[in-house]
Motif scaffolding. Sequence first.
Motif, PDB file in Angstrom:
ATOM      1  N   VAL A  78       0.836  -1.203   0.000  1.00 53.56           N
ATOM      2  CA  VAL A  78       0.000   0.000   0.000  1.00 53.56           C
ATOM      3  C   VAL A  78       0.867   1.247   0.000  1.00 53.56           C
ATOM      4  CG1 VAL A  78      -1.611   1.327   1.402  1.00 53.56           C
ATOM      5  CG2 VAL A  78      -2.011  -1.091   1.027  1.00 53.56           C
ATOM      6  N   TYR A  79       1.903   1.250   0.896  1.00 48.74           N
ATOM      7  CA  TYR A  79       2.789   2.419   0.979  1.00 48.74           C
ATOM      8  C   TYR A  79       3.451   2.684  -0.368  1.00 48.74           C
ATOM      9  CZ  TYR A  79       6.428   5.568   2.704  1.00 48.74           C
ATOM     10  OH  TYR A  79       7.237   6.644   2.909  1.00 48.74           O
ATOM     11  N   TYR A  80       4.001   1.617  -0.982  1.00 46.75           N
ATOM     12  CA  TYR A  80       4.718   1.803  -2.233  1.00 46.75           C
ATOM     13  C   TYR A  80       3.783   2.236  -3.350  1.00 46.75           C
ATOM     14  CZ  TYR A  80       8.662   1.097  -5.364  1.00 46.75           C
ATOM     15  OH  TYR A  80       9.684   1.285  -6.242  1.00 46.75           O
ATOM     16  N   THR A  81       2.561   1.668  -3.378  1.00 43.89           N
ATOM     17  CA  THR A  81       1.607   2.068  -4.411  1.00 43.89           C
ATOM     18  C   THR A  81       1.260   3.538  -4.295  1.00 43.89           C
ATOM     19  OG1 THR A  81       0.678  -0.139  -4.386  1.00 43.89           O
ATOM     20  CG2 THR A  81      -0.631   1.572  -5.413  1.00 43.89           C
ATOM     21  N   VAL A  82       0.965   3.997  -3.053  1.00 36.80           N
ATOM     22  CA  VAL A  82       0.645   5.412  -2.868  1.00 36.80           C
ATOM     23  C   VAL A  82       1.834   6.267  -3.290  1.00 36.80           C
ATOM     24  CG1 VAL A  82       0.161   7.176  -1.149  1.00 36.80           C
ATOM     25  CG2 VAL A  82      -1.032   5.006  -1.068  1.00 36.80           C
ATOM     26  N   TRP A  83       3.042   5.835  -2.894  1.00 41.13           N
ATOM     27  CA  TRP A  83       4.249   6.609  -3.203  1.00 41.13           C
ATOM     28  C   TRP A  83       4.430   6.795  -4.706  1.00 41.13           C
ATOM     29  CZ3 TRP A  83       9.716   4.839  -1.125  1.00 41.13           C
ATOM     30  CH2 TRP A  83      10.572   5.945  -1.088  1.00 41.13           C
ATOM     31  N   ILE A  84       4.329   5.662  -5.454  1.00 42.19           N
ATOM     32  CA  ILE A  84       4.658   5.717  -6.884  1.00 42.19           C
ATOM     33  C   ILE A  84       3.486   6.241  -7.709  1.00 42.19           C
ATOM     34  CG2 ILE A  84       5.174   4.313  -8.879  1.00 42.19           C
ATOM     35  CD1 ILE A  84       7.571   4.020  -7.552  1.00 42.19           C
ATOM     36  N   ILE A  85       2.267   5.774  -7.410  1.00 42.58           N
ATOM     37  CA  ILE A  85       1.159   6.014  -8.342  1.00 42.58           C
ATOM     38  C   ILE A  85       0.246   7.149  -7.898  1.00 42.58           C
ATOM     39  CG2 ILE A  85      -0.852   4.958  -9.402  1.00 42.58           C
ATOM     40  CD1 ILE A  85       0.517   2.448  -9.617  1.00 42.58           C
ATOM     41  N   VAL A  86       0.015   7.281  -6.586  1.00 40.69           N
ATOM     42  CA  VAL A  86      -0.976   8.258  -6.146  1.00 40.69           C
ATOM     43  C   VAL A  86      -0.365   9.643  -6.009  1.00 40.69           C
ATOM     44  CG1 VAL A  86      -2.527   8.878  -4.273  1.00 40.69           C
ATOM     45  CG2 VAL A  86      -2.354   6.513  -5.012  1.00 40.69           C
ATOM     46  N   SER A 100       1.202  19.686  -4.799  1.00 38.38           N
ATOM     47  CA  SER A 100       2.452  19.672  -4.038  1.00 38.38           C
ATOM     48  C   SER A 100       2.297  20.289  -2.654  1.00 38.38           C
ATOM     49  CB  SER A 100       3.556  20.386  -4.823  1.00 38.38           C
ATOM     50  OG  SER A 100       3.024  21.521  -5.472  1.00 38.38           O
ATOM     51  N   ASP A 101       1.194  21.006  -2.388  1.00 36.57           N
ATOM     52  CA  ASP A 101       1.035  21.577  -1.045  1.00 36.57           C
ATOM     53  C   ASP A 101       0.078  20.744  -0.188  1.00 36.57           C
ATOM     54  OD1 ASP A 101      -1.232  24.254  -2.126  1.00 36.57           O
ATOM     55  OD2 ASP A 101      -1.075  22.134  -2.657  1.00 36.57           O
ATOM     56  N   HIS A 102      -0.290  19.536  -0.686  1.00 38.66           N
ATOM     57  CA  HIS A 102      -1.138  18.641   0.107  1.00 38.66           C
ATOM     58  C   HIS A 102      -0.338  18.054   1.259  1.00 38.66           C
ATOM     59  CE1 HIS A 102      -3.850  15.336   1.070  1.00 38.66           C
ATOM     60  NE2 HIS A 102      -4.727  15.854   0.248  1.00 38.66           N
ATOM     61  N   GLY A 103      -0.988  17.851   2.419  1.00 40.03           N
ATOM     62  CA  GLY A 103      -0.263  17.411   3.610  1.00 40.03           C
ATOM     63  C   GLY A 103       0.329  16.018   3.506  1.00 40.03           C
ATOM     64  N   ILE A 104      -0.183  15.188   2.560  1.00 34.20           N
ATOM     65  CA  ILE A 104       0.233  13.791   2.555  1.00 34.20           C
ATOM     66  C   ILE A 104       1.694  13.630   2.177  1.00 34.20           C
ATOM     67  CG2 ILE A 104      -0.289  13.220   0.155  1.00 34.20           C
ATOM     68  CD1 ILE A 104      -1.577  10.658   1.170  1.00 34.20           C
ATOM     69  N   HIS A 105       2.249  14.617   1.447  1.00 31.91           N
ATOM     70  CA  HIS A 105       3.625  14.458   0.960  1.00 31.91           C
ATOM     71  C   HIS A 105       4.637  14.370   2.091  1.00 31.91           C
ATOM     72  CE1 HIS A 105       3.130  14.917  -3.428  1.00 31.91           C
ATOM     73  NE2 HIS A 105       2.076  15.632  -3.116  1.00 31.91           N
ATOM     74  N   GLN A 106       4.290  14.861   3.289  1.00 29.06           N
ATOM     75  CA  GLN A 106       5.261  14.853   4.375  1.00 29.06           C
ATOM     76  C   GLN A 106       5.555  13.440   4.863  1.00 29.06           C
ATOM     77  OE1 GLN A 106       3.566  16.854   7.725  1.00 29.06           O
ATOM     78  NE2 GLN A 106       1.524  16.042   7.324  1.00 29.06           N
TER      79      GLN A 106
END
Lengths: 84, 74
Positions: free
Chosen positions: A22-30, A36-42
């Motif tokens: 799940v982590y890798y999928t979100v990282w690569i695809i989502v 770029s200012d969304h909080g999830i990138h942190q």
Amino acid sequence: QATATDQLVGFGLVAFSLVLFVYYTVWIIVLPFMDSDHGIHQFFLPREYAVIIPVAAGLLLLLFIGVFIMSVMWKSRKHTKKSD
Amino acid sequence: MTKLAQWLCGLALLGSAWAALALAPPGLQPPAPLRQALLPLPVYLLVAFGCYSLATVGYRLATFNDCEEAAAEL
């Protein structure tokens, strides 16, 4: 019924690989589709690591497998020499 | 055609599709976010396959029933 430790280790592996997937999928695809200012990138490292880390881990795995095979072959050769 | 040849053909097809999109000249490139997700795709598929095999091994380990009689024989 499998032993308790077998079940624990088995389901632990399943959970671990699920989290990793799940982590890798979100990282690569989502992430590329999030602003770029969304909080999830942190929660995610810079994108280059998404390629460097699996490649390095794969090389390490190959290294360990090679060392293991070498050690097994070394030990078996010593045993046959002793029996002679 | 052998199974190996089939798999290699499929891989070659997917690989060339990916290369065509990834190495496209600046005029024909897909939009930026799509391209960012596309470039690591081979590594991603490898990692996904690794995760799937790990999960399968773990699940089969957890659900394999002990054979006490066979263990007693040993």
